[in-house]
Write an enzyme that holds these catalytic residues in place. Structure first.
Site, PDB file in Angstrom:
ATOM      1  N   LYS A  56       0.284  -5.419  -7.868  1.00  0.00           N
ATOM      2  CA  LYS A  56       0.955  -5.865  -9.099  1.00  0.00           C
ATOM      3  C   LYS A  56       0.411  -7.250  -9.499  1.00  0.00           C
ATOM      4  O   LYS A  56      -0.791  -7.488  -9.375  1.00  0.00           O
ATOM      5  CB  LYS A  56       2.475  -5.856  -8.901  1.00  0.00           C
ATOM      6  CG  LYS A  56       2.949  -4.501  -8.368  1.00  0.00           C
ATOM      7  CD  LYS A  56       4.423  -4.310  -8.383  1.00  0.00           C
ATOM      8  CE  LYS A  56       4.732  -2.917  -7.834  1.00  0.00           C
ATOM      9  NZ  LYS A  56       6.127  -2.537  -7.988  1.00  0.00           N
ATOM     10  N   ASN A 103      -0.566  -1.380  -4.205  1.00  0.00           N
ATOM     11  CA  ASN A 103      -0.503  -1.882  -5.578  1.00  0.00           C
ATOM     12  C   ASN A 103       0.010  -3.316  -5.517  1.00  0.00           C
ATOM     13  O   ASN A 103       1.184  -3.551  -5.290  1.00  0.00           O
ATOM     14  CB  ASN A 103       0.450  -0.990  -6.398  1.00  0.00           C
ATOM     15  CG  ASN A 103       0.727  -1.554  -7.776  1.00  0.00           C
ATOM     16  OD1 ASN A 103       0.041  -2.478  -8.241  1.00  0.00           O
ATOM     17  ND2 ASN A 103       1.735  -1.010  -8.446  1.00  0.00           N
ATOM     18  N   HIS A 140       1.915   3.559 -14.675  1.00  0.00           N
ATOM     19  CA  HIS A 140       2.900   3.009 -13.726  1.00  0.00           C
ATOM     20  C   HIS A 140       4.200   2.728 -14.497  1.00  0.00           C
ATOM     21  O   HIS A 140       4.155   2.309 -15.664  1.00  0.00           O
ATOM     22  CB  HIS A 140       2.358   1.727 -13.093  1.00  0.00           C
ATOM     23  CG  HIS A 140       3.228   1.235 -11.973  1.00  0.00           C
ATOM     24  ND1 HIS A 140       4.387   0.537 -12.204  1.00  0.00           N
ATOM     25  CD2 HIS A 140       3.141   1.390 -10.633  1.00  0.00           C
ATOM     26  CE1 HIS A 140       4.969   0.269 -11.039  1.00  0.00           C
ATOM     27  NE2 HIS A 140       4.233   0.782 -10.071  1.00  0.00           N
ATOM     28  N   GLU A 169       6.205   0.360 -14.525  1.00  0.00           N
ATOM     29  CA  GLU A 169       6.320  -0.984 -15.108  1.00  0.00           C
ATOM     30  C   GLU A 169       5.551  -1.061 -16.425  1.00  0.00           C
ATOM     31  O   GLU A 169       5.968  -1.738 -17.363  1.00  0.00           O
ATOM     32  CB  GLU A 169       5.822  -2.035 -14.100  1.00  0.00           C
ATOM     33  CG  GLU A 169       6.834  -2.232 -12.972  1.00  0.00           C
ATOM     34  CD  GLU A 169       6.246  -2.647 -11.641  1.00  0.00           C
ATOM     35  OE1 GLU A 169       5.102  -3.133 -11.594  1.00  0.00           O
ATOM     36  OE2 GLU A 169       6.956  -2.460 -10.622  1.00  0.00           O
ATOM     37  N   GLU A 207       6.572   8.395  -8.355  1.00  0.00           N
ATOM     38  CA  GLU A 207       7.283   7.160  -8.036  1.00  0.00           C
ATOM     39  C   GLU A 207       8.621   7.153  -8.768  1.00  0.00           C
ATOM     40  O   GLU A 207       8.684   6.756  -9.944  1.00  0.00           O
ATOM     41  CB  GLU A 207       6.470   5.944  -8.470  1.00  0.00           C
ATOM     42  CG  GLU A 207       5.138   5.821  -7.769  1.00  0.00           C
ATOM     43  CD  GLU A 207       4.628   4.391  -7.808  1.00  0.00           C
ATOM     44  OE1 GLU A 207       4.463   3.798  -6.738  1.00  0.00           O
ATOM     45  OE2 GLU A 207       4.419   3.860  -8.912  1.00  0.00           O
ATOM     46  N   SER A 224       9.256   1.837  -2.443  1.00  0.00           N
ATOM     47  CA  SER A 224       9.772   1.227  -1.209  1.00  0.00           C
ATOM     48  C   SER A 224       9.239   1.873   0.064  1.00  0.00           C
ATOM     49  O   SER A 224       9.967   2.012   1.054  1.00  0.00           O
ATOM     50  CB  SER A 224      11.312   1.222  -1.215  1.00  0.00           C
ATOM     51  OG  SER A 224      11.788   0.450  -2.313  1.00  0.00           O
ATOM     52  N   GLY A 239      10.606  -1.081  -5.681  1.00  0.00           N
ATOM     53  CA  GLY A 239      10.993  -2.479  -5.483  1.00  0.00           C
ATOM     54  C   GLY A 239      12.480  -2.662  -5.205  1.00  0.00           C
ATOM     55  O   GLY A 239      12.985  -3.776  -5.247  1.00  0.00           O
TER      56      GLY A 239
END
Ligand code: PGA
Length: 255
Positions: A10, A8, A97, A99, A168, A212, A174
């Site tokens: 991003k 991904n 996701h 985010e 996730e 991660s 991250g």
């Protein structure tokens, strides 16, 4: 089952970077039997990536979009539809996701509409689920993931196609902090059980772990029985580390 190794990207990409990534990946490449690599670039780079992959690594890497709008077309400035993703070379799309959920206010209902639109159009959705640190500390992790799953699967009258679910944990995205293989396996087993209870066919849905994932922790995650793939952010941006994770997956699937 094949192991999925998905990158991904991003909001990280450039035309020069795409060329460099594909050249470098091609220089590392050798047979990676049983592994399905997928790259999810920003929408604007899908076509370039498709062209360069077709020339340098034909048939080796699938592509996905990071998000779709559920409508097929219309006056929705800034959005792209499932049909447009397919047209640009994507066969997958992320939905929900964390985010998108936290930074852009996407609700379970919006995510469900995207998953449905993807399936209807023939795009494979990757439904992303996961709890925050506060929710885990409050002992609510399974409850949160169950709600995220149920809100989508309850509305799927056309089945889930060849879609996947990505677990996730938000606290691992991250942050450099990965769920331990035991923590990830435990949640994956929970997801598997919940999906199977809804419909026996859903027991086969590939379950990806994200948060991660790096070359040095990928192998132990892939060794967990209910982890069928990885969704990788940071470590997928450089071809060398993306390739190292593909290699870890290939080593395990051929065993
Ligand atoms: P990360 O991102 O690997 O950088 O933690 C994972 C993701 O957001 O999909």
């Amino acid at each position: 089952m094949a192991l999925f190794v998905a990158g991904n990207w991003k909001m990280f990409a450039s035309r020069a970077g795409v060329t460099q990534f594909v050249d470098e990946l091609a220089s590392h490449w050798h047979t990676a039997d049983g592994v399905v690599p997928v790259v999810f670039p920003p929408t604007g780079y899908l076509a370039q990536l498709q062209t360069e992959l077709a020339a340098k690594l034909p048939g080796c890497v699938a592509l996905g979009g990071q998000r779709i709008h559920p409508e097929p077309q219309g006056a929705f400035t800034g959005e792209s539809s499932a049909a447009m993703m397919l047209d640009l070379g994507a066969s997958w799309v992320l939905a929900g996701h964390s985010e998108r959920r936290t930074l852009f206010g996407e609700t379970d209902e919006m995510v469900a509409a995207q998953v449905k639109a993807a399936i209807v159009a023939g795009l494979k959705p990757v439904l992303c689920v996961g709890e925050t640190l506060a929710q885990r500390q409050a002992g609510e992790a399974e409850q949160v993931v169950a709600r995220q799953l149920d809100s989508v699967f309850a509305k799927l009258d056309a089945g889930f196609g060849e879609g996947a679910v990505a677990y996730e944990p938000v606290w691992a995205i991250g942050t450099g902090e990965t769920a331990s293989p035991d923590q990830a396996q435990q949640m994956h087993a929970f997801v598997r059980e919940r999906l199977s209870a809804m419909d026996a066919k859903l027991a086969e849905v590939p379950l990806w772990y994200g948060g991660s994932v790096k070359p040095d922790n990928a192998a132990e995650l892939f060794a967990a029985p209910d982890i069928d793939g990885a969704l990788i952010g940071g470590a997928s941006l450089a071809a060398a580390s993306f390739w190292q994770i593909i290699e870890q997956a290939a080593g395990l699937t051929s065993a």
